[in-house]
Design an enzyme around this catalytic site. Structure first.
Site, PDB file in Angstrom:
ATOM      1  N   MET A  37       0.844  -1.190   0.000  1.00  0.00           N
ATOM      2  CA  MET A  37       0.000   0.000   0.000  1.00  0.00           C
ATOM      3  C   MET A  37       0.880   1.242   0.000  1.00  0.00           C
ATOM      4  O   MET A  37       1.793   1.352   0.816  1.00  0.00           O
ATOM      5  CB  MET A  37      -0.892   0.004   1.250  1.00  0.00           C
ATOM      6  CG  MET A  37      -2.196   0.772   1.041  1.00  0.00           C
ATOM      7  SD  MET A  37      -3.256   0.871   2.509  1.00  0.00           S
ATOM      8  CE  MET A  37      -3.044  -0.699   3.297  1.00  0.00           C
ATOM      9  N   HIS A  38       0.615   2.144  -0.946  1.00  0.00           N
ATOM     10  CA  HIS A  38       1.434   3.355  -1.007  1.00  0.00           C
ATOM     11  C   HIS A  38       0.702   4.568  -1.560  1.00  0.00           C
ATOM     12  O   HIS A  38       1.215   5.685  -1.473  1.00  0.00           O
ATOM     13  CB  HIS A  38       2.674   3.108  -1.871  1.00  0.00           C
ATOM     14  CG  HIS A  38       2.368   2.988  -3.343  1.00  0.00           C
ATOM     15  ND1 HIS A  38       1.878   1.833  -3.905  1.00  0.00           N
ATOM     16  CD2 HIS A  38       2.468   3.887  -4.352  1.00  0.00           C
ATOM     17  CE1 HIS A  38       1.702   2.025  -5.196  1.00  0.00           C
ATOM     18  NE2 HIS A  38       2.055   3.251  -5.496  1.00  0.00           N
ATOM     19  N   ARG A  39      -0.487   4.400  -2.121  1.00  0.00           N
ATOM     20  CA  ARG A  39      -1.151   5.527  -2.787  1.00  0.00           C
ATOM     21  C   ARG A  39      -1.668   6.537  -1.766  1.00  0.00           C
ATOM     22  O   ARG A  39      -2.199   6.162  -0.721  1.00  0.00           O
ATOM     23  CB  ARG A  39      -2.280   5.034  -3.682  1.00  0.00           C
ATOM     24  CG  ARG A  39      -1.768   4.249  -4.887  1.00  0.00           C
ATOM     25  CD  ARG A  39      -2.840   3.915  -5.890  1.00  0.00           C
ATOM     26  NE  ARG A  39      -2.264   3.157  -6.986  1.00  0.00           N
ATOM     27  CZ  ARG A  39      -1.690   3.689  -8.067  1.00  0.00           C
ATOM     28  NH1 ARG A  39      -1.645   4.994  -8.198  1.00  0.00           N
ATOM     29  NH2 ARG A  39      -1.176   2.921  -9.007  1.00  0.00           N
ATOM     30  N   ASP A  69      -2.712  -1.686  -3.604  1.00  0.00           N
ATOM     31  CA  ASP A  69      -3.230  -0.566  -4.387  1.00  0.00           C
ATOM     32  C   ASP A  69      -2.310  -0.295  -5.579  1.00  0.00           C
ATOM     33  O   ASP A  69      -2.346   0.756  -6.182  1.00  0.00           O
ATOM     34  CB  ASP A  69      -3.423   0.690  -3.529  1.00  0.00           C
ATOM     35  CG  ASP A  69      -2.144   1.165  -2.842  1.00  0.00           C
ATOM     36  OD1 ASP A  69      -1.048   0.656  -3.172  1.00  0.00           O
ATOM     37  OD2 ASP A  69      -2.222   2.045  -1.971  1.00  0.00           O
TER      38      ASP A  69
END
Length: 389
Positions: free
Chosen positions: A230-232, A311
């Site tokens: 997850m990074h967005r 994501d």
């Protein structure tokens, strides 16, 4: 033919690796094609060591332009200034760009202004979300490209609707679009449906996937753990939202280990929320936060996971080919074929959507999925064949 190949970030090198191999193969067959590999330096990645290039079987870049850091505008300008110098010093017949990073767009603009043809690999991909810088990069690059190499029929149609035809005219009417075949006949030298170069890399390296030390250290078993990335900004920048996402995931995986290779920007917010690793382990004993993994080690874990929660866009392609269930925490995707054909489900960013998706997974009712057309490991060969003709 002299080809300048552009890479701006680590994932770009995974896309250009099979293209370089295909060029080398063509050279061995006596075809007149050579390449120069340009790294813009857009992203600094400590994992991009000599070992990284050895794993992919490609040489170090011929030049690193060192254009990291800055705002979107500053980075775009820096890349354009430095790549203009590079291309003037080393003229080329064709500039080949991949994906949708800032370097892709910036180098395409420079090439066209220097009257050099542009080939875009992964053309036509669209999320239709103009809040994403990548979407703007895709649209600008496609508007300039002379060769558009696509991964799917959806991408083909996106380009046709945008007026990507051989004679440069623009704007198809809805009536014309009812006959896609007619539009293709008008654009035989612009759009080429060739498949997915990322899958070339995946299939070539699949036999070489390497067991990470985590496997034994955490006593992992096949199909009995979850991989998460997850990074967005939509998921990680707002602390309360990130908290709810994590609580829903952790609560609904039936106690299975969650392996979370954490992105640096995510880590900062994550530790602000829950303290250090010791505190996190007390709160969530089945959550294992680890440093970003190498390509071969990460995909070893993905291939054997019960599911992936992510994501990311690229991971959804890889899970589709490997037949691994994938839950994507996004409201849109530029890779719809991973949902319509593959194992991916787009559930949005609402934390309340996580439990129903995981319930379906643990009930054994996740779709089997299939593999999109021409995702067969030979995409780069088709690209180079087209270019040499």
């Amino acid at each position: 033919m002299n080809v300048t190949i552009i890479a701006g970030a680590r994932p770009n090198f995974m896309k250009i690796a099979p293209i370089i191999h295909a060029i080398q193969k063509a050279q061995g067959e006596g075809k007149d094609i050579s390449y120069r590999l340009v790294h813009t330096g857009q992203h600094y990645d400590k994992n991009m060591s000599d070992t990284f290039f050895e794993e992919l079987g490609i040489p170090q870049p011929d030049v690193n332009l060192g254009c990291g850091g800055g705002t979107q505008a500053e980075q775009t300008a820096h890349i354009m200034v430095e790549f203009e110098k590079e291309l003037m010093a080393h003229p080329s017949d064709l500039v080949l760009v991949v994906g949708d990073v800032t370097s892709t767009m910036a180098c395409s603009i420079v090439a066209k202004k220097l009257n050099t043809k542009v080939a875009h690999v992964e053309a036509g991909i669209r999320s239709w979300d103009l809040t994403m810088p990548e979407e703007i990069n895709r649209m600008v690059t496609d508007s300039l490209a002379d060769y558009m190499f696509t991964t799917s029929n959806v991408a083909d149609r996106n380009l046709l609707r945008a007026g990507a035809v051989m004679d440069g005219s623009s704007g198809f009417t809805d009536e014309v679009l009812e006959e896609d075949k007619y539009a293709f006949e008008r654009a035989p030298q612009k759009i080429y449906h060739v498949g997915n170069v990322m899958i070339d890399t995946l299939l070539k390296n699949r036999p070489r996937f390497r067991k990470t030390e985590l496997w034994d250290a955490l006593q992992l078993k096949e199909r009995e753990y979850i991989i998460m990335t997850m990074h967005r900004p939509a998921n990680v920048d707002e602390e309360n939202h990130l908290r709810k996402l994590m609580e829903q995931i952790i609560t609904n995986v039936h106690g299975l280990p969650i392996i979370f290779p954490i992105h640096p920007r995510t880590a900062k917010i994550f530790y602000n929320l829950w303290g250090d690793e010791t505190q996190l382990k007390q709160l969530f004993p089945n959550l294992h936060i680890v440093e970003p993994l190498g390509y071969l080690e990460f995909n070893y874990l993905v291939e054997r996971a019960k599911a992936v929660v992510t994501d990311s866009g690229g991971i959804t392609e890889e899970t589709t080919v490997m037949g691994v269930p994938c839950i994507t925490l996004r409201d849109n995707t530029e890779r719809p074929e991973t949902c319509t054909i593959g194992t991916n489900e787009l559930i949005g960013t609402n934390p309340d959507a996580i439990k129903p998706a995981l319930d379906l997974l643990f009930a054994g009712q996740w779709k089997k999925g299939g593999i999109p057309e021409m995702w067969d490991g030979h995409t780069a060969e088709r690209i180079v064949e087209i270019l040499t003709k």
